[in-house]
Design an enzyme around this catalytic site. Structure first.
Site, PDB file in Angstrom:
ATOM      1  N   CYS A  50       0.837  -1.211   0.000  1.00  0.00           N
ATOM      2  CA  CYS A  50       0.000   0.000   0.000  1.00  0.00           C
ATOM      3  C   CYS A  50       0.870   1.259   0.000  1.00  0.00           C
ATOM      4  O   CYS A  50       0.539   2.247  -0.666  1.00  0.00           O
ATOM      5  CB  CYS A  50      -0.918   0.009   1.215  1.00  0.00           C
ATOM      6  N   ARG A 127      -7.820  -4.604  -3.126  1.00  0.00           N
ATOM      7  CA  ARG A 127      -7.387  -3.431  -3.916  1.00  0.00           C
ATOM      8  C   ARG A 127      -8.408  -3.197  -5.035  1.00  0.00           C
ATOM      9  O   ARG A 127      -8.256  -3.735  -6.144  1.00  0.00           O
ATOM     10  CB  ARG A 127      -5.978  -3.663  -4.483  1.00  0.00           C
TER      11      ARG A 127
HETATM   12  C1  BEZ Z   1       0.623  -4.725   1.807  1.00  0.00           C
HETATM   13  O1  BEZ Z   1       1.814  -4.979   1.795  1.00  0.00           O
HETATM   14  O2  BEZ Z   1       0.187  -3.602   1.523  1.00  0.00           O
HETATM   15  C2  BEZ Z   1      -0.347  -5.820   2.100  1.00  0.00           C
HETATM   16  C3  BEZ Z   1      -0.040  -7.100   1.669  1.00  0.00           C
HETATM   17  C4  BEZ Z   1      -0.921  -8.131   1.971  1.00  0.00           C
HETATM   18  C5  BEZ Z   1      -2.087  -7.875   2.689  1.00  0.00           C
HETATM   19  C6  BEZ Z   1      -2.386  -6.575   3.088  1.00  0.00           C
HETATM   20  C7  BEZ Z   1      -1.514  -5.535   2.799  1.00  0.00           C
END
Ligand code: BEZ
Length: 210
Positions: A50, A127
């Site tokens: 993110c 997402r």
């Molecule tokens: C992240 O790195 O943004 C992420 C990865 C997996 C699940 C939730 C967030």
């Protein structure tokens, strides 16, 4: 009070209404009338993928702004968490996040936009990204899993294609890039097909960029 049922927006429908607190104050869908809007969810603040998406979106914000397109983020976090994360991004990575982020801790907006995929998580949004036109109509949707960051150049290309095709009343071919030829709408009558220039297939004709 019963929880909002989960709904999935559809292309061509009015975008679901919302009003929620954000890092820029209280915001509602109607506040974006008259401009394109990219509304996107991310799973959580202070997470690595993110963070890279936010930095890439911040770098794309001016190009989207030139297309009359605003960005609006969302996650199932509080506004305090958002503020702390955005301050950390600026302090650690030198990128100020210019767009607002909705605080959706009661999941009301996420449920209305179908941003929760129970197979992935029912507490963190996947997402999901919606391109909403100046009249509030959903024009494109992109759904990505939590584990893969979105291609922000594709988001810019998509908004450019949507604004360009809307103005030109034409369509964009595969892998279209700004400045390239668009496609004429296919004729829908035998007369229209017969009227097409010889040498080009009746149903596929490019229109050169201006
Ligand atoms: C992240 O790195 O943004 C992420 C990865 C997996 C699940 C939730 C967030």
């Amino acid at each position: 009070m019963s929880e909002t049922p989960m709904t999935l927006p559809r292309l061509g429908d009015s975008a679901p209404d919302f009003e929620a607190d954000s890092t820029h104050g209280r915001l509602a869908l109607k506040d974006f009338r008259g401009s394109w809007l990219v509304l996107f969810s991310h799973p959580a603040d202070f997470t690595p993928v993110c963070t890279t998406e936010f930095i890439a979106l911040a770098h794309a914000a001016d190009r989207l702004g030139a297309l009359n397109c605003q960005l609006l983020g969302l996650s199932i976090d509080s506004v305090y968490s958002h503020i702390a994360w955005l301050r950390t991004i600026e302090a650690q990575f030198g990128t100020a996040i210019p767009f607002p982020v909705l605080a959706d801790h009661d999941r009301a907006v996420a449920l209305r936009y179908g941003m929760l995929m129970p197979g992935e998580s029912s507490t963190e949004a996947s997402r999901c990204l919606f391109v909403i036109d100046p009249d509030g109509i959903v024009r494109a949707m992109i759904y990505y899993p939590m584990i893969v960051g979105r291609n922000i150049e594709e988001v810019v290309r998509l908004v450019t294609a949507l604004t360009t095709t809307a103005a030109a009343k034409a369509s964009a071919p595969a892998n279209w890039q700004p400045g390239e030829a668009l496609l004429e709408p296919a004729p829908r009558t035998v007369e229209g097909a017969a009227a097409r220039n010889a040498g080009a297939d009746w149903f596929l004709q490019y229109r050169n960029a201006d």
